[in-house]
Design a protein around this motif. Structure first.
Motif, PDB file in Angstrom:
ATOM      1  N   ASP A  66     -12.336  18.500 -25.651  1.00 56.08           N
ATOM      2  CA  ASP A  66     -11.237  18.749 -24.689  1.00 56.08           C
ATOM      3  C   ASP A  66     -11.481  17.956 -23.408  1.00 56.08           C
ATOM      4  N   LEU A  67     -12.710  18.042 -22.884  1.00 54.54           N
ATOM      5  CA  LEU A  67     -12.998  17.345 -21.623  1.00 54.54           C
ATOM      6  C   LEU A  67     -12.820  15.835 -21.778  1.00 54.54           C
ATOM      7  N   LEU A  68     -13.190  15.320 -22.957  1.00 56.61           N
ATOM      8  CA  LEU A  68     -13.010  13.882 -23.199  1.00 56.61           C
ATOM      9  C   LEU A  68     -11.519  13.556 -23.222  1.00 56.61           C
ATOM     10  N   GLY A  70     -10.055  13.371 -19.922  1.00 57.12           N
ATOM     11  CA  GLY A  70     -10.571  12.275 -19.098  1.00 57.12           C
ATOM     12  C   GLY A  70     -11.536  12.778 -18.033  1.00 57.12           C
ATOM     13  N   THR A  71     -12.053  14.011 -18.209  1.00 59.74           N
ATOM     14  CA  THR A  71     -13.027  14.553 -17.258  1.00 59.74           C
ATOM     15  C   THR A  71     -14.291  13.688 -17.233  1.00 59.74           C
ATOM     16  N   LEU A  72     -14.637  13.172 -18.412  1.00 55.96           N
ATOM     17  CA  LEU A  72     -15.782  12.255 -18.512  1.00 55.96           C
ATOM     18  C   LEU A  72     -15.527  11.290 -19.654  1.00 55.96           C
ATOM     19  N   GLY A  89     -20.402  21.467  -7.492  1.00 55.76           N
ATOM     20  CA  GLY A  89     -18.959  21.284  -7.329  1.00 55.76           C
ATOM     21  C   GLY A  89     -18.392  22.315  -6.377  1.00 55.76           C
ATOM     22  N   GLY A  90     -17.164  22.093  -5.969  1.00 57.40           N
ATOM     23  CA  GLY A  90     -16.497  23.034  -5.072  1.00 57.40           C
ATOM     24  C   GLY A  90     -15.939  24.215  -5.852  1.00 57.40           C
ATOM     25  N   THR A  91     -15.279  25.122  -5.126  1.00 55.78           N
ATOM     26  CA  THR A  91     -14.674  26.291  -5.772  1.00 55.78           C
ATOM     27  C   THR A  91     -13.624  25.851  -6.788  1.00 55.78           C
ATOM     28  N   GLY A 130     -25.547  31.402 -14.096  1.00 54.63           N
ATOM     29  CA  GLY A 130     -24.146  31.047 -13.841  1.00 54.63           C
ATOM     30  C   GLY A 130     -23.964  30.308 -12.528  1.00 54.63           C
ATOM     31  N   GLU A 131     -24.552  30.830 -11.466  1.00 58.62           N
ATOM     32  CA  GLU A 131     -24.480  30.123 -10.186  1.00 58.62           C
ATOM     33  C   GLU A 131     -25.650  30.548  -9.305  1.00 58.62           C
ATOM     34  N   CYS A 132     -26.283  29.578  -8.660  1.00 61.04           N
ATOM     35  CA  CYS A 132     -27.325  29.898  -7.681  1.00 61.04           C
ATOM     36  C   CYS A 132     -26.626  30.038  -6.345  1.00 61.04           C
TER      37      CYS A 132
HETATM   38  N1  LIG Z   1     -12.425  19.512 -17.091  1.00 60.99           N
HETATM   39  C1  LIG Z   1     -11.408  20.339 -16.885  1.00 60.99           C
HETATM   40  N2  LIG Z   1     -10.148  19.950 -17.119  1.00 60.99           N
HETATM   41  C2  LIG Z   1      -9.115  20.775 -16.889  1.00 60.99           C
HETATM   42  N3  LIG Z   1      -9.238  22.034 -16.415  1.00 60.99           N
HETATM   43  C3  LIG Z   1     -10.455  22.485 -16.158  1.00 60.99           C
HETATM   44  C4  LIG Z   1     -11.616  21.665 -16.377  1.00 60.99           C
HETATM   45  N4  LIG Z   1     -12.700  22.359 -16.014  1.00 60.99           N
HETATM   46  C5  LIG Z   1     -12.244  23.553 -15.588  1.00 60.99           C
HETATM   47  N5  LIG Z   1     -10.912  23.650 -15.694  1.00 60.99           N
HETATM   48  C6  LIG Z   1     -10.081  24.791 -15.301  1.00 60.99           C
HETATM   49  O1  LIG Z   1     -10.279  24.977 -13.918  1.00 60.99           O
HETATM   50  C7  LIG Z   1     -10.401  26.348 -13.593  1.00 60.99           C
HETATM   51  C8  LIG Z   1     -11.712  26.573 -12.852  1.00 60.99           C
HETATM   52  O2  LIG Z   1     -12.777  26.301 -13.731  1.00 60.99           O
HETATM   53  P1  LIG Z   1     -14.229  26.956 -13.579  1.00 60.99           P
HETATM   54  O3  LIG Z   1     -14.169  28.437 -13.665  1.00 60.99           O
HETATM   55  O4  LIG Z   1     -15.101  26.251 -14.551  1.00 60.99           O
HETATM   56  O5  LIG Z   1     -14.554  26.499 -12.083  1.00 60.99           O
HETATM   57  P2  LIG Z   1     -15.782  26.911 -11.162  1.00 60.99           P
HETATM   58  O6  LIG Z   1     -16.147  25.685 -10.406  1.00 60.99           O
HETATM   59  O7  LIG Z   1     -16.858  27.558 -11.972  1.00 60.99           O
HETATM   60  O8  LIG Z   1     -15.085  27.953 -10.203  1.00 60.99           O
HETATM   61  P3  LIG Z   1     -15.798  29.018  -9.205  1.00 60.99           P
HETATM   62  O9  LIG Z   1     -16.288  28.234  -8.038  1.00 60.99           O
HETATM   63  O10 LIG Z   1     -14.663  29.920  -8.828  1.00 60.99           O
HETATM   64  O11 LIG Z   1     -16.868  29.696 -10.002  1.00 60.99           O
HETATM   65  C9  LIG Z   1     -10.288  27.099 -14.895  1.00 60.99           C
HETATM   66  O12 LIG Z   1      -8.981  27.583 -15.012  1.00 60.99           O
HETATM   67  C10 LIG Z   1     -10.579  26.067 -15.952  1.00 60.99           C
HETATM   68  O13 LIG Z   1      -9.891  26.332 -17.148  1.00 60.99           O
END
Ligand SMILES: Nc1ncnc2c1ncn2[C@@H]1O[C@H](COP(=O)(O)OP(=O)(O)OP(=O)(O)O)[C@@H](O)[C@H]1O
Ligand SMILES: [Mg+2]
Length: 477
Positions: A209-211, A214-216, A238-240, A313-315
């Motif tokens: 899906d990510l490919l 175009g995420t990577l 990454g950000g929120t 999950g997150e530090c």
């Molecule tokens: N590569 C991607 N392409 C498209 N949508 C994405 C991708 N990665 C994440 N999403 C969507 O973006 C939203 C946020 O994703 P995720 O929960 O992974 O973010 P997060 O950085 O962990 O957020 P938080 O900071 O709130 O924990 C989700 O709805 C997810 O389905």
């Protein structure tokens, strides 16, 4: 003539211009929105029904079918008494919406049912934003008033045995379907109750899906998969809402199935496919302020559970110290995420988090620990067009004087010219391509049985990229 004016004038079927209501007012009128023409009618009938059968509505599970029937009858009766002229279709819609309000989660119901919506953000009773395919838009849906919104919040939260009131005005919870919910109410939320729901994907994103998004690039995907198999310690930054947890989940799928994986999260969001997985989740304090179990407690506990891999999950607090110590004492292949906008910021963030544990170490020592703990930083970003991209795959090297050396192995550069933009499908960033630097971690990968040819890191100019279909297979030398 709009339905709203028909409702007000009581005359059916006169034609008119309904553009005026398309851009409703309200406190956040800067965003276009569609006003709900049934709002008055629904609110009237909703109140009538609450008065009539209200005491039985929030009595908890059981008798739902009977209640649904009663509500259906009551709505039909109230609509008949209320002389508002409605077509059959409008009547069915209004009945469904009122029943949703009373039996389900009100105006949120359609959003919860819609799988294309990933996030629901209720800023106040009359302001609801939704995220669909990465884009955030304001919805025309609204709650009747703050009380209505509060009732729905209460209903959502009480299903998981939690409560929200003036004594505990802030709640973080995970619903039985895995969705993550946060509610915060006055006096902390100044403009009224606020609710945020990150919907659970029944079918989590995979590397394919990510490919596709175009995420990577396939090559970067192959490299990251090799790094996970080869037990590098990886920090996803990454950000929120930028996609940290999603990336973590996708990368985790590359962990070999014979390894024992322990995950530690605030709200269990990760969905690993492997069999040998133990999922741990923190617990908030009870009403007396007792019984809290933190991420730190859980991370420490995992060390006694013979983990092959620790995934946090997150530090975001003192657990970072334990995580660093675990990584530096032989728990290789650990994965975690942190909140930062660049790989360098991510390291600075880790340092700050270590300081929150109150340990008395000079900054240089903390920096040294962090740089020897993490091998790789994967930076994810949410771009303004709503897409999520991996922008950097950066290797963490040792310290030189007081600075940790970082080197980018893969990089997605901003698109600068129009022709470049066209060639990348109008994306804001170019593809995630090798920078041409051969990473130092190849030795560690090799010692863990993963061999990457040095030619792998040649830039695309030197060598054609590996085909998508090759992802996941053994990399040939
Ligand atoms: N590569 C991607 N392409 C498209 N949508 C994405 C991708 N990665 C994440 N999403 C969507 O973006 C939203 C946020 O994703 P995720 O929960 O992974 O973010 P997060 O950085 O962990 O957020 P938080 O900071 O709130 O924990 C989700 O709805 C997810 O389905
Ligand atoms: Mg997350």
């Amino acid at each position: 003539m709009s339905l709203q004016s028909r409702i007000q004038s009581g005359r059916p079927d006169e034609r008119g211009d309904d553009e005026a209501r398309e851009y409703g007012g309200g406190p956040a009128a800067s965003q276009p929105m569609v006003a709900d023409p049934y709002a008055d009618l629904k609110s009237r009938i909703h109140h009538e029904i609450i008065t009539k059968i209200g005491s039985r509505l929030f009595a908890g599970p059981g008798g739902d079918g009977e209640l649904a029937e009663k509500v259906g009858e009551a709505v039909a009766e109230a609509l008949a008494i209320d002389k508002t002229p409605l077509t059959r279709q409008e009547r069915a819609q209004v009945t469904r919406e009122i029943a949703d309000d009373i039996l389900g989660y009100g105006p949120l119901e359609p959003f919860l049912r819609d799988d294309t919506i990933s996030e629901i953000m209720v800023n106040s009773a009359h302001t609801i934003f939704i995220e669909r395919r990465g884009k955030i838009t304001r919805s025309s849906a609204a709650f009747v008033d703050d009380q209505h919104l509060l009732r729905i919040i209460d209903k959502i939260i009480s299903r998981v045995g939690r409560r929200v009131d003036e004594g505990s005005p802030m709640v973080d919870a995970r619903l039985p379907d895995g969705s993550r919910v946060n509610a915060i109410i006055p006096p902390l939320a100044v403009k009224g109750p606020t609710l945020t729901i990150r919907k659970f994907r029944k079918d989590p994103f995979t590397m394919e899906d990510l490919l596709k998004f175009g995420t990577l690039t396939p090559k970067a995907g192959q490299f990251l998969e090799a790094c996970v198999r080869g037990k590098l310690n990886i920090l996803i930054s990454g950000g929120t809402g930028s996609g940290k947890t999603t990336t973590l989940n996708v990368l985790s799928s590359a962990i070999p199935s014979d390894e024992r994986i322990i995950t530690v999260e605030d709200a269990a969001e990760l969905q690993l496919r492997q069999e040998h997985v133990i999922t741990l989740e923190t617990r908030p304090a009870n009403v007396e302020g007792k019984g809290q179990v933190t991420i730190r407690d859980l991370v420490r506990n995992t060390l006694r559970m013979r983990p092959d891999r620790i995934i946090v999950g997150e530090c975001r607090g003192p657990e970072t110290v334990d995580m660093l110590q675990a990584m530096n004492t032989g728990h290789d292949g650990s994965l975690t995420t942190a909140h930062a906008n660049t790989p360098r910021d991510a390291l600075a963030r880790i340092e700050t988090l270590v300081l929150t544990a109150g340990i008395d170490l000079p900054l240089r020592a903390i920096r040294e620990q962090a740089s020897s703990a993490f091998d790789l930083i994967v930076q994810v970003s949410r771009l303004v067009d709503g897409s999520r991209r991996i922008t950097h795959v950066t290797e963490v090297l040792r310290m030189e004087s007081d600075v940790v050396t970082l080197q980018d192995i893969f990089l997605a550069k901003p698109v600068e010219t129009e022709s470049e933009a066209r060639s990348t499908g109008n994306r804001l960033l170019g593809p995630l391509t090798p920078t041409g630097i051969k990473p130092d971690c190849l030795d560690k990968l090799a010692s863990n049985g993963v061999n990457l040819p040095t030619t792998f890191f040649q830039t695309d100019a030197d060598r054609p990229a590996v085909a998508t279909g090759a992802f996941g297979r053994q990399i040939a030398s």
